[in-house]
Motif scaffolding. Structure first.
Motif, PDB file in Angstrom:
ATOM      1  N   ALA B  24     -44.705 -23.815 -41.767  1.00 34.52           N
ATOM      2  CA  ALA B  24     -43.426 -23.827 -42.408  1.00 34.52           C
ATOM      3  C   ALA B  24     -42.682 -24.982 -41.802  1.00 34.52           C
ATOM      4  N   PRO B  25     -42.103 -25.691 -42.560  1.00 39.53           N
ATOM      5  CA  PRO B  25     -41.363 -27.128 -41.983  1.00 39.53           C
ATOM      6  C   PRO B  25     -40.612 -26.750 -40.922  1.00 39.53           C
ATOM      7  N   GLY B  26     -40.599 -27.167 -39.775  1.00 42.58           N
ATOM      8  CA  GLY B  26     -39.820 -27.103 -38.850  1.00 42.58           C
ATOM      9  C   GLY B  26     -38.358 -27.396 -38.556  1.00 42.58           C
ATOM     10  N   PRO B  27     -37.422 -26.840 -37.921  1.00 37.86           N
ATOM     11  CA  PRO B  27     -36.094 -27.214 -37.989  1.00 37.86           C
ATOM     12  C   PRO B  27     -36.021 -28.728 -37.654  1.00 37.86           C
ATOM     13  N   ARG B  28     -35.015 -29.301 -38.510  1.00 39.52           N
ATOM     14  CA  ARG B  28     -34.716 -30.795 -38.064  1.00 39.52           C
ATOM     15  C   ARG B  28     -33.913 -30.835 -37.014  1.00 39.52           C
ATOM     16  N   PRO B  29     -33.663 -32.089 -36.487  1.00 33.71           N
ATOM     17  CA  PRO B  29     -33.196 -32.374 -35.064  1.00 33.71           C
ATOM     18  C   PRO B  29     -31.687 -31.900 -35.078  1.00 33.71           C
ATOM     19  N   ALA B  30     -31.040 -32.106 -36.363  1.00 34.35           N
ATOM     20  CA  ALA B  30     -29.812 -31.639 -36.358  1.00 34.35           C
ATOM     21  C   ALA B  30     -29.419 -30.212 -36.270  1.00 34.35           C
ATOM     22  N   GLN B  31     -30.267 -29.637 -36.961  1.00 31.57           N
ATOM     23  CA  GLN B  31     -30.140 -27.995 -36.853  1.00 31.57           C
ATOM     24  C   GLN B  31     -30.430 -27.488 -35.583  1.00 31.57           C
ATOM     25  N   VAL B  32     -31.558 -27.945 -34.849  1.00 29.78           N
ATOM     26  CA  VAL B  32     -31.539 -27.607 -33.559  1.00 29.78           C
ATOM     27  C   VAL B  32     -30.270 -27.901 -32.549  1.00 29.78           C
ATOM     28  N   PHE B  33     -29.892 -29.169 -32.713  1.00 34.62           N
ATOM     29  CA  PHE B  33     -28.588 -29.452 -31.933  1.00 34.62           C
ATOM     30  C   PHE B  33     -27.357 -28.670 -32.328  1.00 34.62           C
ATOM     31  N   LEU B  34     -27.202 -28.463 -33.781  1.00 37.72           N
ATOM     32  CA  LEU B  34     -26.082 -27.424 -34.036  1.00 37.72           C
ATOM     33  C   LEU B  34     -26.449 -25.945 -33.442  1.00 37.72           C
ATOM     34  N   GLY B  35     -27.511 -25.660 -33.444  1.00 38.27           N
ATOM     35  CA  GLY B  35     -27.958 -24.256 -32.980  1.00 38.27           C
ATOM     36  C   GLY B  35     -27.711 -24.069 -31.342  1.00 38.27           C
ATOM     37  N   LEU B  36     -28.013 -25.322 -30.705  1.00 34.52           N
ATOM     38  CA  LEU B  36     -27.766 -25.239 -29.212  1.00 34.52           C
ATOM     39  C   LEU B  36     -26.096 -25.271 -28.833  1.00 34.52           C
ATOM     40  N   PHE B  37     -25.659 -25.950 -29.826  1.00 33.69           N
ATOM     41  CA  PHE B  37     -24.073 -26.343 -29.732  1.00 33.69           C
ATOM     42  C   PHE B  37     -23.749 -24.811 -29.882  1.00 33.69           C
ATOM     43  N   VAL B  38     -24.063 -23.907 -30.888  1.00 39.71           N
ATOM     44  CA  VAL B  38     -23.409 -22.583 -31.069  1.00 39.71           C
ATOM     45  C   VAL B  38     -23.761 -21.769 -29.839  1.00 39.71           C
ATOM     46  N   VAL B  39     -24.966 -21.960 -29.373  1.00 38.63           N
ATOM     47  CA  VAL B  39     -25.294 -20.951 -28.264  1.00 38.63           C
ATOM     48  C   VAL B  39     -24.364 -21.485 -26.803  1.00 38.63           C
ATOM     49  N   TRP B  40     -24.256 -22.487 -26.780  1.00 41.79           N
ATOM     50  CA  TRP B  40     -23.435 -23.449 -25.614  1.00 41.79           C
ATOM     51  C   TRP B  40     -22.045 -22.871 -26.069  1.00 41.79           C
ATOM     52  N   GLN B  41     -21.582 -22.803 -26.908  1.00 44.34           N
ATOM     53  CA  GLN B  41     -20.036 -22.379 -27.260  1.00 44.34           C
ATOM     54  C   GLN B  41     -19.863 -20.870 -27.057  1.00 44.34           C
ATOM     55  N   LEU B  42     -20.724 -20.162 -27.184  1.00 47.87           N
ATOM     56  CA  LEU B  42     -20.669 -18.789 -26.902  1.00 47.87           C
ATOM     57  C   LEU B  42     -20.810 -18.374 -25.269  1.00 47.87           C
ATOM     58  N   THR B  43     -21.694 -19.358 -24.665  1.00 49.37           N
ATOM     59  CA  THR B  43     -21.746 -19.285 -23.217  1.00 49.37           C
ATOM     60  C   THR B  43     -20.591 -19.687 -22.515  1.00 49.37           C
ATOM     61  N   PHE B  44     -20.059 -20.920 -23.131  1.00 52.04           N
ATOM     62  CA  PHE B  44     -18.881 -21.398 -22.449  1.00 52.04           C
ATOM     63  C   PHE B  44     -17.897 -20.338 -22.506  1.00 52.04           C
ATOM     64  N   MET B  45     -17.465 -19.835 -23.743  1.00 50.46           N
ATOM     65  CA  MET B  45     -16.346 -18.615 -23.845  1.00 50.46           C
ATOM     66  C   MET B  45     -16.498 -17.463 -22.726  1.00 50.46           C
ATOM     67  N   VAL B  46     -17.647 -17.119 -22.736  1.00 52.84           N
ATOM     68  CA  VAL B  46     -17.796 -16.160 -21.691  1.00 52.84           C
ATOM     69  C   VAL B  46     -17.792 -16.320 -20.503  1.00 52.84           C
ATOM     70  N   MET B  47     -18.361 -17.472 -19.960  1.00 51.18           N
ATOM     71  CA  MET B  47     -18.688 -17.862 -18.728  1.00 51.18           C
ATOM     72  C   MET B  47     -16.997 -18.219 -18.118  1.00 51.18           C
ATOM     73  N   ALA B  48     -16.476 -19.016 -18.893  1.00 52.52           N
ATOM     74  CA  ALA B  48     -15.121 -19.679 -18.444  1.00 52.52           C
ATOM     75  C   ALA B  48     -14.143 -18.378 -18.221  1.00 52.52           C
ATOM     76  N   ASN B  49     -14.126 -17.445 -19.137  1.00 51.28           N
ATOM     77  CA  ASN B  49     -13.161 -16.365 -18.882  1.00 51.28           C
ATOM     78  C   ASN B  49     -13.481 -15.567 -17.980  1.00 51.28           C
ATOM     79  N   TYR B  50     -14.905 -15.227 -17.635  1.00 47.22           N
ATOM     80  CA  TYR B  50     -15.397 -14.358 -16.544  1.00 47.22           C
ATOM     81  C   TYR B  50     -15.206 -14.870 -15.218  1.00 47.22           C
ATOM     82  N   LEU B  51     -15.430 -16.399 -15.127  1.00 49.04           N
ATOM     83  CA  LEU B  51     -15.488 -16.848 -13.915  1.00 49.04           C
ATOM     84  C   LEU B  51     -13.956 -16.901 -13.268  1.00 49.04           C
ATOM     85  N   GLN B  52     -13.045 -17.356 -14.122  1.00 46.54           N
ATOM     86  CA  GLN B  52     -11.499 -17.214 -13.685  1.00 46.54           C
ATOM     87  C   GLN B  52     -10.978 -15.867 -13.427  1.00 46.54           C
ATOM     88  N   LEU B  53     -11.795 -14.893 -13.873  1.00 43.35           N
ATOM     89  CA  LEU B  53     -11.126 -13.667 -13.613  1.00 43.35           C
ATOM     90  C   LEU B  53     -11.756 -13.131 -12.315  1.00 43.35           C
TER      91      LEU B  53
END
Lengths: 329, 345
Positions: B24-53
């Motif tokens: 199957a055609p692999g994901p394009r770099p833009a797709q990979v980048f966007l996917g990593l961004f989504v994962v980072w955003q989720l990680t950031f939200m949880v991490m930032a709130n958890y740590l300051q608590l």
């Protein structure tokens, strides 16, 4: 079988996100458009109603936000950026505020939607960092919403951009967008409420002291005197507990089908109520924007229009090649 | 997807059409980048709130963090490492939040104010007989606390400025401050009195609770502050010098907006009264209305208390090493000059 047009890049998501349809199934573009319009209008009201009347008091030389006030406080200038640092003339500040208002109107109308979202984010952040004593969490909400809007195809529906593309026959109806931006906004909304509840718990809201008594009794935060609207003690206690339970329970309550609608309506009423009773600035307006993508707008779109467009769309779909971002129903 | 099978009867090879059909055609770099961004955003939200608590000491000043940690059991090497790592992560997450506008400060009224506070400016002239002092009230202090209406609109942002200004120093109980003693019995008596005055929740006023459990973090302007009122006396009692230093450090962080507010109010007043000379002193007070106890009937606010915070002498040239405003030091009982450098105060 009909084609549907999906706008925007489909993110490559790792497991388990890739297995969850909530993260992968495209959604109607009207949901994202509603968010864009809401943020645009809320920003417009904020700029024209809150910032502009006090522009010379808030920004520029001899103001409450003069560069000497907040620039040299040990703030990290790189991270707390503002493209407006160095502007001292109040007239120039007013002009920039008018540009911000125009950008907000453009965002609401969907004229160069993503560019407007980007400009709204830049200006919002710049004014935010220029005088941080003026802001509250509502401004944080506006900033992150503009951030997501500029990264997503927010002008794919209900916009001048979309109208123009349709005039050129460049779009199929209905339009769908990849859901990632709306999902991230929703997760942020859930985190926001839950963490507010957790901090309230840490702040002693469960101690029985009834913090809402102190909120309602605050002469500064309230729009009307508590003496004018005396609430019985039990009602004040009830608001304390309902607020706490609702915020802490939001992530669970909103995911359960049978409690979702009630939970969301409670949120809407909560923000309308606090907007009427408390001096929270634009906070309630921006918070209400978070609810806009949760409304099933597609159900309210005129069926007549869709029926009228159906034969033409079917014909267009028959000739349109399926692109890599097109998903079949 | 079925894996292509090798054919042992001939040479080991995979038919070209099998590869073409199975890949199957692999994901394009833009797709990979966007996917990593989504994962980072989720990680950031949880991490930032958890740590300051979990690690609130990274959000307050050094003095306050030291006080906070001093009340906890001494950390082991792993915990120490964890706290250091959490501090680094928190710092980086905070920077990302600042750059992108995703500040995770979600605590509306978590640290609820027990008093209503307003800025109050007093103008004093060198000849009080000719020019009696003038008091300029905050824009949102109601003339009649029992009947007012703050309309939504332009004032809301200015209200936030004034509110941030008065949160510089959380007001304390002046009576209590003046009557501080180190006698535990008297402490208990005072707690009882407070409990009687403010309702049935005696534990809120009992000095037996560790002070850090009674303190609340609050977001003020661009930073955090730890508000412990009305129990700051415990810190004062245990380490008067540190309390004073901590208090002055807070003033050090907030004097600029306070001076801007004094200048702004003075300018407004002088535009209305150009015939008056420049005042010799401008004093910023924190006007405090204690909130009546729950169930009070008839509902009535007590008279406000005015706590001096800053004093400014317009037109006066100050040495470069000190602030142009003086800070009211509750420990010294008067206004003091504060050095710009923390080490020299």
């Amino acid at each position: 079988m009909s084609e549907r047009k999906v706008v925007g890049i489909r993110p490559w998501l790792p497991w388990p996100l890739s297995r969850i349809p909530w993260w992968t199934e495209p959604v109607r573009a009207e949901r994202l458009a509603a968010l864009r319009i809401g943020v645009g209008l809320a920003t417009l009201v904020d700029v024209l109603g809150h910032y502009l009347p006090y522009a010379s008091a808030f920004f520029g030389d001899s103001s409450l936000g003069a560069s000497a006030v907040f620039d040299a406080q040990g703030m990290d200038q790189v991270w707390r950026w503002s493209v407006l640092r160095g502007i001292h003339d109040p007239t120039t500040v007013k002009m920039v505020l008018l540009v911000w208002a125009a950008v907000a109107a453009g965002l609401a109308a969907g004229v160069g939607s993503r560019l407007c979202a980007f400009a709204a984010w830049v200006l919002g952040m710049s004014f935010f960092n220029l005088n941080p004593f003026l802001v509250n969490s509502g401004d944080n909400v506006r900033n992150f919403l503009c951030f997501y809007l500029m990264l997503s195809p927010c002008g794919a529906a209900w916009s001048v951009d979309h109208w123009w593309a349709r005039q050129r026959g460049a779009v199929l109806e209905p339009v769908f967008v990849q859901p990632w931006a709306l999902r991230l906004v929703f997760v942020q909304m859930t985190v926001l409420y839950f963490m507010t509840g957790v901090w309230k718990l840490r702040g002693g809201w469960h101690s029985g002291e009834s913090p809402m008594h102190y909120v309602f009794g605050n002469l500064g935060w309230t729009r009307v005197s508590y003496a004018q609207l005396p609430l019985p003690v039990w009602a004040v206690d009830a608001t304390t507990w309902i607020t706490l339970i609702w915020e802490l329970g939001f992530p669970v309550l909103v995911f359960m089908t049978w409690t979702r609608t009630l939970t969301l309506w409670m949120g809407v009423l909560f923000h309308l109520g606090t907007g009427c009773l408390l001096q929270l600035g634009p906070f309630p307006l921006y918070m209400l924007c978070l609810y806009l993508p949760l409304v099933p707008w597609e159900q309210y779109i005129s069926h007549q229009n869709e029926k009228a467009a159906a034969p033409m769309l079917a014909a267009a779909a028959a000739f349109a090649p399926a692109g890599p971002e097109d998903v079949k129903n | 997807m079925r894996r292509p099978r090798l054919r042992p009867d001939t040479h080991s090879y995979i038919h070209l059409s099998t590869i073409m059909n199975s890949t199957a055609p692999g994901p394009r770099p833009a797709q990979v980048f966007l996917g990593l961004f989504v994962v980072w955003q989720l990680t950031f939200m949880v991490m930032a709130n958890y740590l300051q608590l979990v690690f609130p000491e990274n959000l307050v000043t050094e003095d306050e963090a030291a006080d906070l940690l001093a009340k906890l059991p001494p950390p082991g090497p792993i915990e120490k490492l964890t706290r250091t790592a959490a501090g680094c992560l928190q710092s980086e997450a905070g920077r990302y939040a600042q750059v992108t506008g995703q500040g995770q400060s979600w605590w509306l009224f978590a640290a609820y104010p027990r008093q209503s506070t307003f800025p109050l400016i007093e103008l004093r002239w060198s000849d009080p007989a000719a020019f009696p002092p003038v008091r300029l009230h905050g824009r949102f202090e109601p003339e009649n606390p029992n009947a007012y209406f703050h309309a939504p609109g332009p004032g809301d942002r200015l209200f936030h400025y004034e509110a941030n200004l008065t949160l510089i120093h959380n007001p304390w109980d002046t009576e209590r401050f003046n009557s501080w003693s180190w006698d535990p019995e008297e402490e208990r008596k005072h707690a009882e009195t407070q409990a009687e005055t403010h309702g049935r929740h005696r534990e809120q006023f009992t000095p037996d609770r560790p002070w850090y459990q009674r303190c609340q973090l609050a977001h003020v302007g661009d930073g955090w502050s730890l508000f412990c009122s009305p129990w700051e006396e415990e810190r004062f009692r245990t380490d008067r010098e540190r309390y004073q230093r901590s208090y002055l450090n807070r003033a050090r962080e907030k004097w600029r907006p306070a001076l801007a507010y004094m200048e702004w109010q003075l300018e407004q007043y002088r535009q209305l009264h150009p015939e008056l000379p420049m005042p010799a002193e401008v004093i910023l007070y924190n006007r405090v209305y204690p909130t009546p106890a729950r169930g009070t009937s008839p509902w009535q606010w007590p008279a406000p208390h005015d706590h001096p915070v800053f004093r400014w002498h317009p037109g006066e040239t100050t040495p470069a090493e000190v602030f142009p405003v003086e800070v009211y030091d509750p420990a010294a009982g008067g206004f003091v000059r504060v050095n710009r450098s923390k080490d020299s105060s």
